[in-house]
Design an enzyme around this catalytic site. Structure first.
Site, short mmCIF file in Angstrom:
data_model
loop_
_atom_site.label_atom_id
_atom_site.label_comp_id
_atom_site.label_asym_id
_atom_site.label_seq_id
_atom_site.Cartn_x
_atom_site.Cartn_y
_atom_site.Cartn_z
N LYS A 1 0.84 -1.20 0.00
CA LYS A 1 0.00 0.00 0.00
C LYS A 1 0.88 1.25 0.00
O LYS A 1 0.63 2.21 -0.74
CB LYS A 1 -0.95 -0.03 1.22
CG LYS A 1 -2.02 -1.12 1.06
CD LYS A 1 -2.78 -1.45 2.34
CE LYS A 1 -3.66 -2.68 2.08
NZ LYS A 1 -4.41 -3.15 3.23
N GLN B 1 -4.39 -1.74 9.57
CA GLN B 1 -4.27 -3.05 8.91
C GLN B 1 -4.93 -4.14 9.76
O GLN B 1 -4.64 -4.28 10.94
CB GLN B 1 -2.79 -3.37 8.65
CG GLN B 1 -2.56 -4.66 7.90
CD GLN B 1 -3.17 -4.68 6.49
OE1 GLN B 1 -3.06 -3.72 5.74
NE2 GLN B 1 -3.83 -5.77 6.14
N ASP C 1 -10.50 3.35 3.94
CA ASP C 1 -10.50 1.89 3.76
C ASP C 1 -11.92 1.33 3.93
O ASP C 1 -12.16 0.14 3.75
CB ASP C 1 -9.54 1.27 4.78
CG ASP C 1 -9.08 -0.13 4.39
OD1 ASP C 1 -9.06 -0.43 3.18
OD2 ASP C 1 -8.76 -0.92 5.29
#
Ligand code: NAP
Length: 277
Positions: A53, A97, A120
């Site tokens: 990412k 994450q 996200d």
């Protein structure tokens, strides 16, 4: 007739070029789009995902701030860090994450991310807004799948869509996004009876199970649209794609289908957040 390949690798490459131009325009106006990534612990797969990412951010000229926390981190410590990033005007998007170590209340931490920085698409508020058709950042994997569907002008209205998997980041938001496109949606999960029969009636199938080749090629209806979100070390997905080119109307290859769209969508949504300022 040969099935249409939904080429996520190519679409994400083309998209990166356009993102790069938009980032450069923003930088000229004095704004550097910035993604903060939070990695808790040292799970090798998570380390790799975060690295990919951040590399993508670098390729398009965006800034990324790497926050790394030990695997002994508590919920309170992580919440404090997220609050700090929420308050930092230079940060346009926050990626926590998944998964975090088991002592941490992951849901509470996700939901502490400000909805304007939830690039996200992991917060309950973002999910609720998206489900109600209110502007929101979608969870990146299903949002990337919808971008592929739209790019190839596939009309899913009225289709019998079956999503196999109901995880908060993938199966559930996928089902709501397809419903918002007027598909008729069935969600299957580990307690579903007779999945094979349900899939045999599907005009569109999304495999989001996490088990290699769980969905067998002979379960698929002729000319179905076949979307495989899975990716396993043996380089296969959640669907057995044997003979797919002859039998489906469209399909995502593995690799090179859904995977590249996920990170591209994260970066795109970070850019959109920066553009809103
Ligand atoms: P997950 O959180 O493990 O969820 C798996 C889902 O599959 C659950 O809802 C589970 O049902 C269901 N399931 C498990 N066994 C089943 C069975 N025997 N029959 C029917 N349903 C079953 O996984 P995830 O995070 O959603 O990921 C799913 C897949 O997508 C994985 O292959 C993962 O690698 C891939 N993925 C790819 C990307 C990408 O960027 N390409 C991103 C995220 C995930 P229950 O709810 O009943 O337990």
């Amino acid at each position: 007739m040969s099935a249409l390949k939904l080429d996520g690798k190519e679409l994400s490459r083309v998209s990166e070029d356009s993102i790069k131009n938009r980032v450069s325009d923003l930088i000229k106006k004095g704004v550097k789009p910035t993604l903060a990534t939070i990695l808790v612990g040292n799970d090798p797969a998570s380390e790799t995902y975060v690295k990919m990412k951040r590399n993508t951010c670098a390729r398009v000229g965006m800034e990324s701030i790497a926050v790394e926390m030990p695997d002994t981190t508590t919920t309170e410590e992580l919440l404090l860090k997220i609050q700090e990033l929420n308050a930092n005007d230079k940060v346009h998007g926050i990626l926590l994450q998944h998964p975090v170590p088991s002592q941490i209340d992951e849901r509470k931490c996700f939901d502490s991310i400000g909805v304007n920085k939830d690039v996200d698409g992991v917060t309950c508020l973002g999910f609720g807004n998206m489900s109600m058709g209110i502007d929101a950042y979608g969870s990146c994997t299903p949002a990337g799948i919808i971008r592929l569907i739209n790019h190839y002008n596939l009309n899913v209205e009225g289709l019998n869509a079956v999503v196999v998997g109901r995880s908060p980041i993938l199966g559930k938001p996928m089902a709501m996004m397809l419903l918002n496109l007027n598909a008729t949606v069935t969600i299957c999960h580990s307690r579903t009876k007779d999945i094979e029969r349900i899939i045999q009636n599907a005009d569109l199938v999304v495999g989001a199970v996490g088990i290699p080749k769980f969905i067998k090629s002979n379960w698929l209806k002729k000319d179905a649209i076949v979307i495989d979100a899975g990716y396993h070390p043996e380089k296969c997905g959640d669907i057995d794609l044997d003979g797919i080119e002859e039998n489906a109307s469209a399909y995502t290859p593995v690799p090179g289908g859904v995977g590249p769209m996920t990170i591209n969508t994260l970066v795109l949504q970070t850019l959109e957040s920066a553009e809103k300022l």
